[in-house]
Design a protein around this motif. Structure first.
Motif, PDB file in Angstrom:
ATOM      1  N   PHE A 210       0.830  -1.205   0.000  1.00  0.00           N
ATOM      2  CA  PHE A 210       0.000   0.000   0.000  1.00  0.00           C
ATOM      3  C   PHE A 210       0.859   1.248   0.000  1.00  0.00           C
ATOM      4  N   SER A 211       0.416   2.215  -0.768  1.00  0.00           N
ATOM      5  CA  SER A 211       0.997   3.549  -0.645  1.00  0.00           C
ATOM      6  C   SER A 211      -0.090   4.551  -0.981  1.00  0.00           C
ATOM      7  N   GLN A 212      -0.300   5.498  -0.107  1.00  0.00           N
ATOM      8  CA  GLN A 212      -1.288   6.563  -0.301  1.00  0.00           C
ATOM      9  C   GLN A 212      -2.653   6.044  -0.739  1.00  0.00           C
ATOM     10  N   GLY A 213      -3.150   5.038  -0.009  1.00  0.00           N
ATOM     11  CA  GLY A 213      -4.514   4.570  -0.236  1.00  0.00           C
ATOM     12  C   GLY A 213      -4.722   3.729  -1.471  1.00  0.00           C
ATOM     13  N   LYS A 214      -3.616   3.309  -2.086  1.00  0.00           N
ATOM     14  CA  LYS A 214      -3.734   2.450  -3.275  1.00  0.00           C
ATOM     15  C   LYS A 214      -2.797   1.251  -3.101  1.00  0.00           C
ATOM     16  N   ILE A 215      -3.178   0.134  -3.747  1.00  0.00           N
ATOM     17  CA  ILE A 215      -2.236  -0.982  -3.802  1.00  0.00           C
ATOM     18  C   ILE A 215      -1.368  -0.739  -5.020  1.00  0.00           C
ATOM     19  N   ILE A 216      -0.073  -0.504  -4.796  1.00  0.00           N
ATOM     20  CA  ILE A 216       0.721  -0.248  -6.003  1.00  0.00           C
ATOM     21  C   ILE A 216       1.427  -1.491  -6.504  1.00  0.00           C
ATOM     22  N   GLU A 217       1.478  -2.507  -5.677  1.00  0.00           N
ATOM     23  CA  GLU A 217       2.115  -3.728  -6.172  1.00  0.00           C
ATOM     24  C   GLU A 217       1.613  -4.905  -5.354  1.00  0.00           C
ATOM     25  N   GLN A 218       1.336  -6.030  -5.998  1.00  0.00           N
ATOM     26  CA  GLN A 218       0.974  -7.235  -5.255  1.00  0.00           C
ATOM     27  C   GLN A 218       1.468  -8.458  -6.002  1.00  0.00           C
ATOM     28  N   ALA A 219       1.940  -9.433  -5.230  1.00  0.00           N
ATOM     29  CA  ALA A 219       2.521 -10.634  -5.834  1.00  0.00           C
ATOM     30  C   ALA A 219       2.686 -11.688  -4.756  1.00  0.00           C
ATOM     31  N   PRO A 220       2.878 -12.963  -5.168  1.00  0.00           N
ATOM     32  CA  PRO A 220       3.233 -13.976  -4.167  1.00  0.00           C
ATOM     33  C   PRO A 220       4.548 -13.554  -3.500  1.00  0.00           C
ATOM     34  N   PRO A 221       4.748 -13.898  -2.209  1.00  0.00           N
ATOM     35  CA  PRO A 221       5.879 -13.342  -1.465  1.00  0.00           C
ATOM     36  C   PRO A 221       7.252 -13.568  -2.111  1.00  0.00           C
TER      37      PRO A 221
END
Ligand SMILES: Nc1ncnc2c1ncn2[C@@H]1O[C@H](COP(=O)(O)OP(=O)(O)O)[C@@H](O)[C@H]1O
Ligand SMILES: [Mg+2]
Length: 283
Positions: free
Chosen positions: A249-260
């Protein structure tokens, strides 16, 4: 495989249409955020957020302080109303309901019913100080679910024993360590039999040596129960080992997501890399 399961499997194999419908239902998100926006005055804390969580998925939520992580859990727990957008739990809108073919703000009863699928544990344990560990655990099941004292006590003792506190049932919060209090808080949330558990920095208030006992309980929940879990954490090691997916999360948005594995070994965005550098240096 049980005989009944085998029969059902054969039926699905024979009928591809049936199989697709059943699989779709099983794979449908258990939580769905659609364009979720939360503002406090002029401050936009969640900014048009879309996020689907699969049943049994374990999602770690990480990001800088003030980026909206707690707010995400709080709006899902209906502790704060949304400014815009919709959240669905198990296919049902959480804060809205259908009336005459239109979505309208939900009644308190509807919200209570959908919310009963969700349990939350906070950084500050929030136990009732004048109640023993057991009394803390049986209060809501009796009051909200209408369990008898006997049933609630049975369930409470079982859960306190699951979190390693069988001997502490009659202790008051002030007689327990922080780690023990947090484990009571987990047992108390589980006593409502939620499908979804939310953990908000549950080890942040604990000394390092007490973190381990709380994380072990959470690990055990992941291994032995089919819960869906959303966890805000600053412990990157735990996120890496435990989560199926990491959301940054940054500033109320998900900017990146992935398996760990992918997230920590090859972060795509500069903001993510900067955050990961900062938390590693802080160690
Ligand atoms: N009740 C509130 N009233 C006004 N601002 C709030 C309130 N709750 C949170 N905020 C603000 O929303 C932002 C996000 O907060 P939060 O979700 O707690 O962030 P995080 O958990 O990522 O640290 C912060 O700037 C915080 O100050
Ligand atoms: Mg927070």
């Amino acid at each position: 495989m049980e005989l009944r399961e085998k029969e059902q499997q054969m039926k699905r194999d024979l009928d591809p249409a049936l199989s697709t419908a059943a699989d779709d239902r099983a794979n449908a998100p258990i939580v769905r955020f659609r364009n979720v926006t939360k503002r406090y005055g002029a401050l936009t804390v969640l900014d048009g957020l879309d996020l689907d969580i699969a049943p049994h998925e374990k999602v770690a939520i990480i990001g800088p302080s003030g980026s909206g992580k707690s707010t995400l859990l709080r709006v899902l727990m209906t502790l704060d109303p949304l400014s815009d957008g919709i959240i669905e739990v198990d296919g049902e809108p959480l804060t809205h309901e259908m009336q005459g073919g239109k979505l309208v703000p939900a009644s308190a009863r509807h919200v209570r019913q959908v919310r009963s699928k969700i349990g939350m544990v906070f950084q500050s344990f929030n136990l009732f100080p004048h109640m023993t560990a057991l009394a803390n655990t049986i209060e809501a099941p009796m009051r909200v679910l209408g369990l008898s004292k006997k049933e609630a006590t049975e369930r409470g003792r079982e859960l306190l024993s699951m979190v390693g506190l069988a001997e502490k049932c009659n202790h008051y919060p002030s007689q327990l360590s922080g780690g023990q209090q947090q484990r009571v808080a987990i047992a108390r949330a589980l006593a409502m039999r939620p499908k979804i558990m939310l953990f908000d920095e549950v080890t942040s208030a604990l000394d390092p040596e007490l973190c381990g006992e709380v994380l072990n309980v959470i690990r055990k929940l992941g291994d032995e129960h089919s819960l869906t879990m959303l966890m805000v954490t600053h412990q990157m090691g735990f996120a890496k080992e435990f989560a199926d997916r990491v959301c940054f999360f940054s500033q109320g948005k998900i900017i990146e997501q992935a398996p760990p594995q992918q997230f920590f070994s090859a972060p795509q965005h500069e903001r993510t890399r900067q955050f990961l550098r900062a938390v590693t240096e802080a160690l």
